[in-house]
Design a protein around this motif. Structure first.
Motif, PDB file in Angstrom:
ATOM      1  N   ILE A 167       0.837  -1.209   0.000  1.00 52.84           N
ATOM      2  CA  ILE A 167       0.000   0.000   0.000  1.00 52.84           C
ATOM      3  C   ILE A 167       0.866   1.251   0.000  1.00 52.84           C
ATOM      4  O   ILE A 167       1.856   1.349   0.722  1.00 52.84           O
ATOM      5  CB  ILE A 167      -0.941  -0.015   1.227  1.00 52.84           C
ATOM      6  CG1 ILE A 167      -1.907  -1.187   1.153  1.00 52.84           C
ATOM      7  CG2 ILE A 167      -1.660   1.307   1.405  1.00 52.84           C
ATOM      8  CD1 ILE A 167      -2.837  -1.197  -0.039  1.00 52.84           C
ATOM      9  N   ASP A 168       0.465   2.256  -0.818  1.00 51.83           N
ATOM     10  CA  ASP A 168       1.222   3.517  -0.855  1.00 51.83           C
ATOM     11  C   ASP A 168       0.344   4.759  -0.719  1.00 51.83           C
ATOM     12  O   ASP A 168       0.828   5.879  -0.773  1.00 51.83           O
ATOM     13  CB  ASP A 168       2.071   3.599  -2.130  1.00 51.83           C
ATOM     14  CG  ASP A 168       1.244   3.579  -3.411  1.00 51.83           C
ATOM     15  OD1 ASP A 168       0.002   3.732  -3.355  1.00 51.83           O
ATOM     16  OD2 ASP A 168       1.852   3.415  -4.483  1.00 51.83           O
ATOM     17  N   GLY A 169      -0.975   4.581  -0.555  1.00 48.20           N
ATOM     18  CA  GLY A 169      -1.859   5.730  -0.401  1.00 48.20           C
ATOM     19  C   GLY A 169      -3.142   5.332   0.297  1.00 48.20           C
ATOM     20  O   GLY A 169      -3.421   4.153   0.509  1.00 48.20           O
ATOM     21  N   TYR A 170      -3.920   6.347   0.642  1.00 50.62           N
ATOM     22  CA  TYR A 170      -5.198   6.100   1.296  1.00 50.62           C
ATOM     23  C   TYR A 170      -6.165   7.230   0.985  1.00 50.62           C
ATOM     24  O   TYR A 170      -5.762   8.329   0.591  1.00 50.62           O
ATOM     25  CB  TYR A 170      -5.029   5.952   2.818  1.00 50.62           C
ATOM     26  CG  TYR A 170      -4.809   7.266   3.521  1.00 50.62           C
ATOM     27  CD1 TYR A 170      -5.860   7.913   4.156  1.00 50.62           C
ATOM     28  CD2 TYR A 170      -3.561   7.878   3.536  1.00 50.62           C
ATOM     29  CE1 TYR A 170      -5.667   9.136   4.795  1.00 50.62           C
ATOM     30  CE2 TYR A 170      -3.358   9.081   4.167  1.00 50.62           C
ATOM     31  CZ  TYR A 170      -4.416   9.716   4.790  1.00 50.62           C
ATOM     32  OH  TYR A 170      -4.227  10.923   5.402  1.00 50.62           O
ATOM     33  N   ALA A 171      -7.441   6.947   1.159  1.00 44.69           N
ATOM     34  CA  ALA A 171      -8.495   7.942   1.027  1.00 44.69           C
ATOM     35  C   ALA A 171      -9.639   7.521   1.938  1.00 44.69           C
ATOM     36  O   ALA A 171      -9.921   6.335   2.068  1.00 44.69           O
ATOM     37  CB  ALA A 171      -8.988   8.029  -0.413  1.00 44.69           C
ATOM     38  N   VAL A 172     -10.253   8.506   2.576  1.00 39.87           N
ATOM     39  CA  VAL A 172     -11.448   8.249   3.378  1.00 39.87           C
ATOM     40  C   VAL A 172     -12.583   8.994   2.690  1.00 39.87           C
ATOM     41  O   VAL A 172     -12.554  10.213   2.575  1.00 39.87           O
ATOM     42  CB  VAL A 172     -11.281   8.732   4.837  1.00 39.87           C
ATOM     43  CG1 VAL A 172     -12.542   8.453   5.634  1.00 39.87           C
ATOM     44  CG2 VAL A 172     -10.075   8.078   5.489  1.00 39.87           C
ATOM     45  N   GLU A 173     -13.543   8.226   2.190  1.00 44.13           N
ATOM     46  CA  GLU A 173     -14.674   8.799   1.458  1.00 44.13           C
ATOM     47  C   GLU A 173     -15.948   8.075   1.847  1.00 44.13           C
ATOM     48  O   GLU A 173     -15.961   6.835   1.919  1.00 44.13           O
ATOM     49  CB  GLU A 173     -14.457   8.647  -0.054  1.00 44.13           C
ATOM     50  CG  GLU A 173     -13.214   9.356  -0.556  1.00 44.13           C
ATOM     51  CD  GLU A 173     -12.827   8.928  -1.966  1.00 44.13           C
ATOM     52  OE1 GLU A 173     -13.307   7.877  -2.447  1.00 44.13           O
ATOM     53  OE2 GLU A 173     -12.044   9.661  -2.583  1.00 44.13           O
ATOM     54  N   ASP A 174     -17.006   8.835   2.074  1.00 46.55           N
ATOM     55  CA  ASP A 174     -18.308   8.256   2.402  1.00 46.55           C
ATOM     56  C   ASP A 174     -18.228   7.281   3.568  1.00 46.55           C
ATOM     57  O   ASP A 174     -18.875   6.226   3.558  1.00 46.55           O
ATOM     58  CB  ASP A 174     -18.920   7.562   1.175  1.00 46.55           C
ATOM     59  CG  ASP A 174     -19.129   8.521   0.011  1.00 46.55           C
ATOM     60  OD1 ASP A 174     -19.458   9.693   0.273  1.00 46.55           O
ATOM     61  OD2 ASP A 174     -18.941   8.102  -1.141  1.00 46.55           O
ATOM     62  N   GLU A 193      -3.079   4.899  -6.511  1.00 42.82           N
ATOM     63  CA  GLU A 193      -4.427   5.474  -6.580  1.00 42.82           C
ATOM     64  C   GLU A 193      -5.524   4.461  -6.926  1.00 42.82           C
ATOM     65  O   GLU A 193      -6.659   4.834  -7.172  1.00 42.82           O
ATOM     66  CB  GLU A 193      -4.461   6.671  -7.534  1.00 42.82           C
ATOM     67  CG  GLU A 193      -3.549   7.785  -7.076  1.00 42.82           C
ATOM     68  CD  GLU A 193      -3.622   9.026  -7.950  1.00 42.82           C
ATOM     69  OE1 GLU A 193      -4.597   9.170  -8.726  1.00 42.82           O
ATOM     70  OE2 GLU A 193      -2.712   9.852  -7.852  1.00 42.82           O
ATOM     71  N   ILE A 194      -5.206   3.177  -6.942  1.00 37.16           N
ATOM     72  CA  ILE A 194      -6.205   2.131  -7.208  1.00 37.16           C
ATOM     73  C   ILE A 194      -6.578   1.484  -5.873  1.00 37.16           C
ATOM     74  O   ILE A 194      -5.693   0.978  -5.167  1.00 37.16           O
ATOM     75  CB  ILE A 194      -5.663   1.072  -8.191  1.00 37.16           C
ATOM     76  CG1 ILE A 194      -5.325   1.738  -9.523  1.00 37.16           C
ATOM     77  CG2 ILE A 194      -6.663  -0.065  -8.360  1.00 37.16           C
ATOM     78  CD1 ILE A 194      -4.563   0.855 -10.476  1.00 37.16           C
ATOM     79  N   PRO A 195      -7.862   1.484  -5.517  1.00 37.55           N
ATOM     80  CA  PRO A 195      -8.271   0.865  -4.250  1.00 37.55           C
ATOM     81  C   PRO A 195      -7.981  -0.640  -4.241  1.00 37.55           C
ATOM     82  O   PRO A 195      -8.430  -1.367  -5.123  1.00 37.55           O
ATOM     83  CB  PRO A 195      -9.780   1.118  -4.187  1.00 37.55           C
ATOM     84  CG  PRO A 195     -10.025   2.247  -5.135  1.00 37.55           C
ATOM     85  CD  PRO A 195      -8.984   2.116  -6.205  1.00 37.55           C
ATOM     86  N   MET A 196      -7.206  -1.063  -3.255  1.00 37.28           N
ATOM     87  CA  MET A 196      -6.865  -2.479  -3.108  1.00 37.28           C
ATOM     88  C   MET A 196      -7.576  -3.109  -1.912  1.00 37.28           C
ATOM     89  O   MET A 196      -7.818  -4.305  -1.899  1.00 37.28           O
ATOM     90  CB  MET A 196      -5.356  -2.646  -2.958  1.00 37.28           C
ATOM     91  CG  MET A 196      -4.565  -2.107  -4.133  1.00 37.28           C
ATOM     92  SD  MET A 196      -5.077  -2.760  -5.734  1.00 37.28           S
ATOM     93  CE  MET A 196      -4.373  -4.381  -5.661  1.00 37.28           C
ATOM     94  N   MET A 197      -7.862  -2.288  -0.900  1.00 43.52           N
ATOM     95  CA  MET A 197      -8.596  -2.758   0.268  1.00 43.52           C
ATOM     96  C   MET A 197      -9.566  -1.662   0.692  1.00 43.52           C
ATOM     97  O   MET A 197      -9.219  -0.488   0.663  1.00 43.52           O
ATOM     98  CB  MET A 197      -7.652  -3.085   1.418  1.00 43.52           C
ATOM     99  CG  MET A 197      -6.747  -4.264   1.148  1.00 43.52           C
ATOM    100  SD  MET A 197      -5.895  -4.861   2.631  1.00 43.52           S
ATOM    101  CE  MET A 197      -4.556  -3.694   2.753  1.00 43.52           C
TER     102      MET A 197
END
Length: 139
Positions: A112-119, A128-132
């Protein structure tokens, strides 16, 4: 009396609205997150984790994450920089064998190299591709 109540109510609303929305980083801390999707394995998600789902929680002060890989507990360091995140190797864990899917979770975390919290969901990303994807769970 009525004007005082209205002024007090207005002041509280104004103070609350000044806080603004939380950043993705701020939303990481506090909840425990439970895995609801993982990319890659050819086995259906519920087949990988039929009884217990992996979980992760972030400790801001110690710079560590902790949780379960669905079978064993783990702790690992993490580093945040903007929307980039990296995880260190998990420290000693219990060594129960529960079918092997627990290792897939920890191996994916290393990539993993990034994260985002949405909804209300936490997405851990690779380029930038969701893996988990995780959902919040009540303690």
């Amino acid at each position: 009396m009525r004007i005082s109540v209205i002024l007090l109510f207005s002041a509280v609303l104004l103070a609350e609205s000044c806080d603004g929305p939380k950043s993705s980083e701020e939303m990481l801390f506090g909840p425990t997150w439970e895995l609801e999707y993982i990319s890659g394995p050819r086995i259906a998600f519920h087949g990988l984790f039929p009884n217990k789902k992996p979980q992760i929680a972030f400790n801001k002060e110690s710079g560590e994450v902790f949780g379960t890989d669905s079978c064993n507990g783990y702790t690992a360091g993490y580093k945040l920089e903007g929307n980039s995140i990296s995880f260190g190797d998990p420290g000693p864990t219990t060594m129960m064998f529960c079918g092997g899917s627990e290792r897939q979770f920890l191996e994916m975390m290393k990539k993993i190299d990034g994260y985002a919290v949405e909804d209300g969901k936490l997405n851990l990303l690779i380029r930038e591709i969701p893996m988990m994807r995780f959902k919040k769970v009540e303690p």
